[in-house]
Motif scaffolding. Structure first.
Motif, short mmCIF file in Angstrom:
data_model
loop_
_atom_site.label_atom_id
_atom_site.label_comp_id
_atom_site.label_asym_id
_atom_site.label_seq_id
_atom_site.Cartn_x
_atom_site.Cartn_y
_atom_site.Cartn_z
N MET A 70 -9.81 10.47 2.91
CA MET A 70 -8.64 10.63 3.78
C MET A 70 -7.40 10.61 2.87
O MET A 70 -7.46 10.04 1.80
CB MET A 70 -8.57 9.48 4.78
N THR A 76 -10.11 7.26 12.98
CA THR A 76 -9.20 6.28 12.39
C THR A 76 -8.67 5.27 13.40
O THR A 76 -8.24 4.20 13.02
CB THR A 76 -7.99 7.00 11.77
N ASP A 129 -20.86 4.30 -4.41
CA ASP A 129 -21.74 3.13 -4.55
C ASP A 129 -23.21 3.53 -4.51
O ASP A 129 -24.08 2.74 -4.16
CB ASP A 129 -21.39 2.05 -3.53
N ALA A 174 0.91 10.16 -6.01
CA ALA A 174 -0.11 10.64 -6.96
C ALA A 174 -0.91 11.82 -6.40
O ALA A 174 -1.45 12.63 -7.16
CB ALA A 174 -1.07 9.49 -7.31
N GLU A 193 -8.11 -8.28 11.44
CA GLU A 193 -9.13 -7.96 10.44
C GLU A 193 -9.03 -8.83 9.19
O GLU A 193 -9.68 -8.56 8.19
CB GLU A 193 -9.02 -6.48 10.06
N THR A 253 7.29 0.01 -2.90
CA THR A 253 7.40 1.23 -2.08
C THR A 253 7.16 0.98 -0.60
O THR A 253 7.42 1.85 0.23
CB THR A 253 6.36 2.30 -2.52
N ILE A 269 -7.33 4.97 -2.35
CA ILE A 269 -8.34 4.80 -3.40
C ILE A 269 -8.12 5.81 -4.52
O ILE A 269 -8.16 5.47 -5.70
CB ILE A 269 -9.75 4.96 -2.82
N ARG A 270 -7.88 7.07 -4.11
CA ARG A 270 -7.72 8.10 -5.13
C ARG A 270 -6.41 7.92 -5.91
O ARG A 270 -6.35 8.15 -7.10
CB ARG A 270 -7.77 9.48 -4.49
N GLY A 271 -5.40 7.44 -5.22
CA GLY A 271 -4.16 7.11 -5.91
C GLY A 271 -4.39 5.99 -6.92
O GLY A 271 -3.90 6.04 -8.05
N VAL A 320 -12.26 5.55 -10.08
CA VAL A 320 -12.72 5.31 -8.71
C VAL A 320 -14.12 4.70 -8.69
O VAL A 320 -14.38 3.77 -7.92
CB VAL A 320 -12.70 6.63 -7.89
N LYS A 375 -17.90 -1.31 -1.12
CA LYS A 375 -17.68 -0.66 0.18
C LYS A 375 -16.31 0.00 0.29
O LYS A 375 -16.19 1.18 0.05
CB LYS A 375 -17.93 -1.62 1.33
N LYS A 428 -9.21 -1.17 0.96
CA LYS A 428 -9.08 -2.16 2.03
C LYS A 428 -9.30 -3.57 1.50
O LYS A 428 -8.50 -4.48 1.75
CB LYS A 428 -10.14 -1.86 3.10
N LYS A 446 -3.12 -4.05 5.80
CA LYS A 446 -4.16 -3.02 5.71
C LYS A 446 -3.52 -1.67 5.43
O LYS A 446 -2.57 -1.28 6.09
CB LYS A 446 -4.92 -2.96 7.04
N HIS A 497 -2.46 1.95 5.68
CA HIS A 497 -2.52 2.81 6.86
C HIS A 497 -2.32 4.27 6.50
O HIS A 497 -1.94 5.08 7.31
CB HIS A 497 -1.53 2.36 7.92
N GLY A 498 -2.60 4.61 5.25
CA GLY A 498 -2.36 5.98 4.81
C GLY A 498 -3.28 7.00 5.43
O GLY A 498 -3.13 8.19 5.23
N CYS A 499 -4.27 6.55 6.20
CA CYS A 499 -5.27 7.51 6.67
C CYS A 499 -5.34 7.53 8.18
O CYS A 499 -5.73 6.58 8.80
CB CYS A 499 -6.63 7.14 6.11
N ILE A 500 -4.89 8.62 8.77
CA ILE A 500 -4.96 8.76 10.23
C ILE A 500 -5.69 10.04 10.57
O ILE A 500 -5.34 11.06 10.06
CB ILE A 500 -3.55 8.82 10.86
#
Lengths: 418, 105
Positions: free
Chosen positions: A165, A206, A245, A275, B16, B60, B66-68, B77, B86, B90, B100, B102-105
Motif C-alpha cells: 500500500m 483498510t 517472511d 521516498a 490496538e 513530519t 515499510i518501503r520508505g 525491507v 509480520k 506497524k 499507528k 495511516h499511510g494506507c487507505i
C-alpha cells in the motif's frame, strides 16, 4: 501587459489535472481572454485513460477503445496543452524544466501527476512469465493481456495480489476477485478454478467496518483470503509469490497490483516529495509543505485519503478556491475532509457503495443520492447501475469539473448508521 | 482506548495498543512494549529503525511506510521483516511510541 501575466502550470493531464484546468479556465475566463493569466497543462502522452474501466477489460466487458480518449480534447481551448516529459521542478526558481530543455515559469504550480505502478520495485515481477501469466492490470496493456489469458483459463489457481500500500482505488482488487468468481461461473469452469486474494493488510480492506463486510462476501463466494502477506519476490517460472517472511502462494495466473510510486521526476525531489515520490501535502489545504506556491491534488499527494477519482473530484473544489485565494494574496480558508465515495462491483450485476472521509469509517445505511437512496455497504442492483453509468458521468461531468448533483464535496452523515 | 503500565509508567493506549501521547515514550518503555510483542531484546539494528521512524514522525507528523523505511533507514525491507516480524511498520511504530501509521487507505 505581458509582464504582469501570471502563469498557472498544471503537471499531469489525468483526472485531477483535467478537472483543475477546466475549473480554473472557467473561473479565470475573463483573465485568460485579456492575457492577465495563462494556464498550461503538461503531460507526456495524449492518452487519457478512464481508469475505473480497466477493471472490466480482463472480463471482456470493455475493450481498450472504450476507455481511452485524447487528453487535449478534455481541456478547454483557452488552456495550453504541452505534450512533454517533465525533467524536474526547480522550486527555488519556480520553474518546470521539460526534457529537451524547454522551461515553464509558474506563479502557481499544481502537481497532478498521479501515481504509477512500478513492477521493477519487486524482485522477479517483470521477469519470466511477465505478460504471460503475471499481469499488472492497472495498465491498459496489462489489463488487455490479462483479458486474453482469462478467456482461455479453465483450471488452476488464480491469485489476485496487492504488493504494497498505498494503491490506486484500494477496492479494485476486491472487485476483481468478486468479478472473477462471477466470470468463471458464467464460463462453467468455476469448480476447476481456485481464487485467492493476497494482501499485505491484516484484513480484506483498510477500514475495519468495511473490511468485515467485504471479508464476508469473499467467504460467501469461496475466495480464499491471505492476509499480512508482503510480497518480497515473484518466481514467474515456478508460479510462486514469496513474502519477505518467506511464506509462499502458488499461482497459475497472477493478477498483480505492483508497488505504486509518484511520477519519476518526483522520486528525485527530496523536500517536495517523500521516498516513494508522493508530494508532501497539507491534508486540509492541499498546499505543498515545501513551498507555498505549489499545490498537489489526486493520487500525486501523500495525504491519508484514498487514491481514487472521487477524491480528486472532491479535492478540486477546495483546491480551486485555495488557488484563487493564493493568487489574490489572501489566506487559504478552504479545507478538504478526505471524502471518498466508491462503488464496489460484486459480480452478478450488483455493487456496494461506500462513502467515508479522514475521520469517519465506511458504514451501512443509505446514501441520499439525487435520484434515490443508494444502499451503503450492501449489495444492490441500483449500485451496479450507478457504477456502469459512471463512465458517462466521468467524461461529461466529472472531467469538465462540474459538481455532481446530490454528491457534496464534504462528506455528509445523513443516512449513515453511526 | 485503555491504559497499560510499561516500565512502571501508566500509559494511555488506543484500541490496538499504540501510545496516545508520543511524548510519554522513553527507550525503556520501548523495550517493554517490544518484549510484550515477542521481541525480547532490541539490537542496534532494531534501534536504527526505531530512531529513524520516531524522528521522521516527530519532524513530519507522519510515519514512513515499510518501503520508505527500506529506502531511507539503511535497513533493507527483508531485514525489517526479520527484525519486526509480520508488520514491520506497524510493530516498529508501536515500539517507538508513535501512532499507528495511516499511510494506507
Amino acid at each position: 501587459m505581458p509582464s504582469s501575466r501570471r502563469h498557472i502550470v498544471i503537471l499531469g493531464g489525468g483526472t485531477a489535472g483535467t478537472i483543475m484546468a477546466n475549473r480554473l479556465a472557467r473561473h479565470y475566463a475573463p483573465d485568460l481572454e485579456v492575457g492577465a493569466i495563462d494556464i498550461s497543462v503538461v503531460d507526456e502522452n495524449d492518452r487519457h485513460i478512464y481508469q475505473p474501466g480497466l477493471l472490466f477489460l480482463p472480463f471482456g466487458m470493455y475493450d481498450a477503445e472504450d476507455v481511452v480518449k485524447p487528453r487535449g480534447e478534455q481541456l478547454p481551448p483557452t488552456v495550453h496543452y504541452v505534450q512533454a516529459t517533465i525533467a524536474h521542478v526547480d522550486t527555488d526558481a519556480a520553474l518546470v524544466v521539460l526534457e529537451g530543455g524547454r522551461q515553464l515559469t509558474y506563479d502557481v504550480l499544481i502537481i497532478a501527476t498521479g501515481t504509477r505502478t512500478a513492477p521493477d520495485e519487486t524482485e522477479g515481477m517483470s521477469g519470466p512469465g511477465w505478460q504471460e501469466r503475471v499481469f499488472d492490470w492497472y495498465t491498459l496493456e496489462g489489463a488487455s493481456g490479462l483479458g486474453k489469458a482469462m478467456a482461455t483459463f479453465n483450471r488452476g489457481n488464480l491469485v489476485i495480489s496487492i504488493t504494497d500500500m498505498p494503491i490506486k482505488c484500494p477496492v479494485a482488487p476486491l472487485e476483481f476477485a468478486f468479478l472473477a468468481d462471477w466470470y468463471f461461473q458464467q464460463r462453467g469452469v468455476r469448480e476447476q478454478v481456485t481464487i485467492s486474494y493476497v494482501t499485505p493488510l491484516d484484513a480484506a480492506f483498510t477500514k475495519p467496518a468495511a473490511a468485515q463486510a467485504l471479508a464476508h462476501l469473499l467467504e460467501e463466494k469461496g475466495i480464499q483470503l491471505v492476509t499480512e502477506f508482503a510480497t518480497g519476490s515473484i518466481d514467474g517460472a515456478a508460479g510462486k509469490l514469496i513474502s519477505f517472511d518467506e511464506r509462499e502462494v502458488a499461482f497459475d495466473l497472477l493478477a498483480v497490483v505492483p508497488v505504486h510510486t509518484g511520477a519519476t521526476f518526483l522520486l528525485k525531489a527530496p523536500g517536495l516529495a517523500n521516498a516513494m515520490g508522493f508530494v508532501k501535502t497539507d491534508p486540509a489545504t492541499l498546499q505543498s509543505k515545501h513551498r507555498p506556491n505549489i499545490f498537489a491534488i489526486g493520487d500525486a499527494t501523500d495525504v491519508p485519503a484514498s487514491k481514487a477519482g472521487s477524491v480528486a473530484h472532491f479535492e478540486a473544489e477546495v483546491l480551486e478556491q485555495n488557488v484563487i485565494q493564493f493568487l489574490a494574496g489572501e489566506p487559504l480558508t478552504n479545507t478538504f475532509d478526505g471524502h471518498a465515495n466508491c462503488f464496489i462491483e460484486t459480480g452478478f450485476h450488483k455493487a456496494l457503495l461506500i462513502d467515508f472521509n479522514y475521520e469517519t469509517e465506511p458504514v451501512t445505511g443509505h446514501f441520499p443520492f439525487s435520484v434515490g437512496p443508494l444502499s451503503l455497504l450492501k449489495e444492490s442492483r441500483l449500485n451496479h447501475l450507478g457504477k456502469m453509468a459512471f463512465k458517462y458521468v466521468y467524461w461529461h461531468a466529472l472531467l469538465p469539473g462540474y459538481d455532481i448533483p446530490g454528491v457534496p464535496t464534504h462528506m455528509s452523515l445523513a443516512g449513515k448508521d453511526l | 482506548m485503555s491504559t497499560n503500565s510499561y516500565a512502571g509508567v501508566d500509559l494511555a493506549l488506543d484500541g490496538e495498543g499504540f501510545l496516545q501521547d508520543p511524548a510519554q515514550w522513553t527507550p525503556q518503555i520501548g523495550e517493554a512494549i517490544a518484549a510484550a510483542n515477542g521481541i525480547p531484546v532490541l539490537t542496534d539494528r532494531h534501534w536504527i529503525v526505531l530512531h529513524f521512524m520516531r524522528n521522521t514522525f516527530l519532524s513530519t507528523g507522519d510515519a514512513p511506510s515499510i518501503r520508505g523505511l527500506g529506502k531511507e533507514s539503511g535497513v533493507p525491507v527483508k531485514e525489517l521483516y526479520q527484525l519486526f516480524p509480520k508488520g514491520p511498520a506497524k510493530l516498529a511504530a508501536k515500539i517507538c511510541g508513535i501512532p499507528k501509521p495511516h499511510g494506507c487507505i
